[in-house]
Design a protein around this motif. Sequence first.
Motif, PDB file in Angstrom:
ATOM      1  N   GLU A 139      43.685 -42.719 -40.472  1.00  0.00           N
ATOM      2  CA  GLU A 139      43.641 -42.603 -41.935  1.00  0.00           C
ATOM      3  C   GLU A 139      42.357 -41.930 -42.397  1.00  0.00           C
ATOM      4  O   GLU A 139      42.363 -41.155 -43.373  1.00  0.00           O
ATOM      5  CB  GLU A 139      43.795 -43.986 -42.563  1.00  0.00           C
ATOM      6  N   TRP A 155      32.851 -45.198 -36.798  1.00  0.00           N
ATOM      7  CA  TRP A 155      33.858 -45.621 -35.823  1.00  0.00           C
ATOM      8  C   TRP A 155      33.241 -46.083 -34.505  1.00  0.00           C
ATOM      9  O   TRP A 155      33.967 -46.317 -33.528  1.00  0.00           O
ATOM     10  CB  TRP A 155      34.819 -44.470 -35.525  1.00  0.00           C
ATOM     11  N   ARG A 164      42.915 -46.952 -38.466  1.00  0.00           N
ATOM     12  CA  ARG A 164      41.763 -46.708 -39.341  1.00  0.00           C
ATOM     13  C   ARG A 164      41.172 -45.326 -39.063  1.00  0.00           C
ATOM     14  O   ARG A 164      40.837 -44.583 -39.984  1.00  0.00           O
ATOM     15  CB  ARG A 164      40.697 -47.791 -39.135  1.00  0.00           C
ATOM     16  N   SER A 205      42.518 -50.513 -35.401  1.00  0.00           N
ATOM     17  CA  SER A 205      41.383 -49.609 -35.218  1.00  0.00           C
ATOM     18  C   SER A 205      41.850 -48.165 -35.126  1.00  0.00           C
ATOM     19  O   SER A 205      41.286 -47.272 -35.773  1.00  0.00           O
ATOM     20  CB  SER A 205      40.612 -49.984 -33.946  1.00  0.00           C
TER      21      SER A 205
END
Length: 357
Positions: free
Chosen positions: A226, A274, A223, A220
Motif C-alpha cells: 500500500e 519498513w 503495508r 506487513s
Amino acid sequence: MRSLFALLALPLLSGCANVAYYWQGIRGELDILERAQPIPAVIETTSDTMLKRKLERSLAIRDYASRELALPDNGSYRSYADIGRRFVLWNVIATPELSLEPRQWCFPIAGCVNYRGYFEEASAKSEAVQFSVAGDDVHIGGVPAFSTLGYFNDPILSTFIRYPDPEVARLIFHELAHQVAYAKDDSVFNESFAVLVEEEGVERWLAAQSDPALTAQFASTQRYREGFRALVDRTRTQLAALYASNASVEDKRAGKAAVFAQMRAEYAALKVQWGGSAGYDAWFAQGPTNASLAAAALYSRKVPEFRALFIAEGGNLTRFYARVKELARMPKEQRNRELANAGMPPAPAQAARVVTP
C-alpha cells in the motif's frame, strides 16, 4: 482440444510480422502444459519435504477459492509444473517519453492489452531495446503467474510455490478471478478487478486460518504494498499535471527528472520506515520511468472503484461478480462511467412540482 487448435491458429489470423511473437507464445504455453503433473502425484513421489508441504497447502487454498470465494471450480491450479526459471513470463510495457499512457497491442483471443509477454527474458530485452531506441520509456516486468482465461488448466508453477502461503493464496485468487470476468480491451479494468478479489480473498482466508503469525506476516507485506501504491499514485499525479501543462519539451524533461528523483528519495524514506525491506528495489533498478509507473497502475488504478462496487453489492461475491460481468460486456467508455458511479448513492428523488391554477 478445441481451444488448443484456436491458439495454434493464431499466426494464420494475423500478419507475418506477428508470427514469431505468436509462435514463441505457443511454444511457451505447450512447454508448461507438458511439464504439468497432478499435484497429488507430485506429493506422492517428491523427496522435497518443503515442496510437498507447499503443494498440500496450495490444494487446500485452491479448494477454498471455489468453496468460499465462488471462484471457478475446474482443473486450473490443481497440477504443478517445474519450469526451471524465476519467472514464467516477462512483460514489456512502453510509453511515449512524455506520457503515462502505455502503448497497446491487440490480439485475436485476448483482445487489446498494454503489454507484450515473452517466455524468454532475452526476447523481452530485445523487444525493449527497440522501443527504447525509438525514444519510448520501457519497463520489463517479471511475471510469476498468469492466466489463460480458462482456455487451459493452468498449473501451479515453481516460480511462486515457495512464496509465503498468503502470497500463494493471493496469486491463485488473482488468476482465477480472470476466469470470472475479462474485458478484452481494458487491462486496467481486468487487473484492478483481480486485485480486489485477491485482497478480499486473502483477508477471508487468513481469518479462516486463525494463525496470528500468518496474519501479521501478510499485514506487513500489505503495508509495504500500500505504501508503494500511494507513492506511485502521487508520482503519477505530479507527472500527469506536468505533461498536460504548456511547458516546453525541455522543461517537461527537466521536471520529469526532478519528479523521479523525488520519488527515489521518498522510497528511501519508506524503506527506513519498513525496517530496510528491499521488496521494491528491483522495480527501482529499472527506473523509475513512465512505463514502470504505467505497469504498476495497471494493477491498482481502479481498485478503489471496485472496492466501492463490492461494498454496494453488500459484500456478496456472487452478486459482485455478476455486476462485474455486466460491466465487462459494455463498451469501454460506458464501462468506465458505470464503474465510477457504481459505489455512489443514488441521487435523491426530487419532489414533484405542484402547479396551482
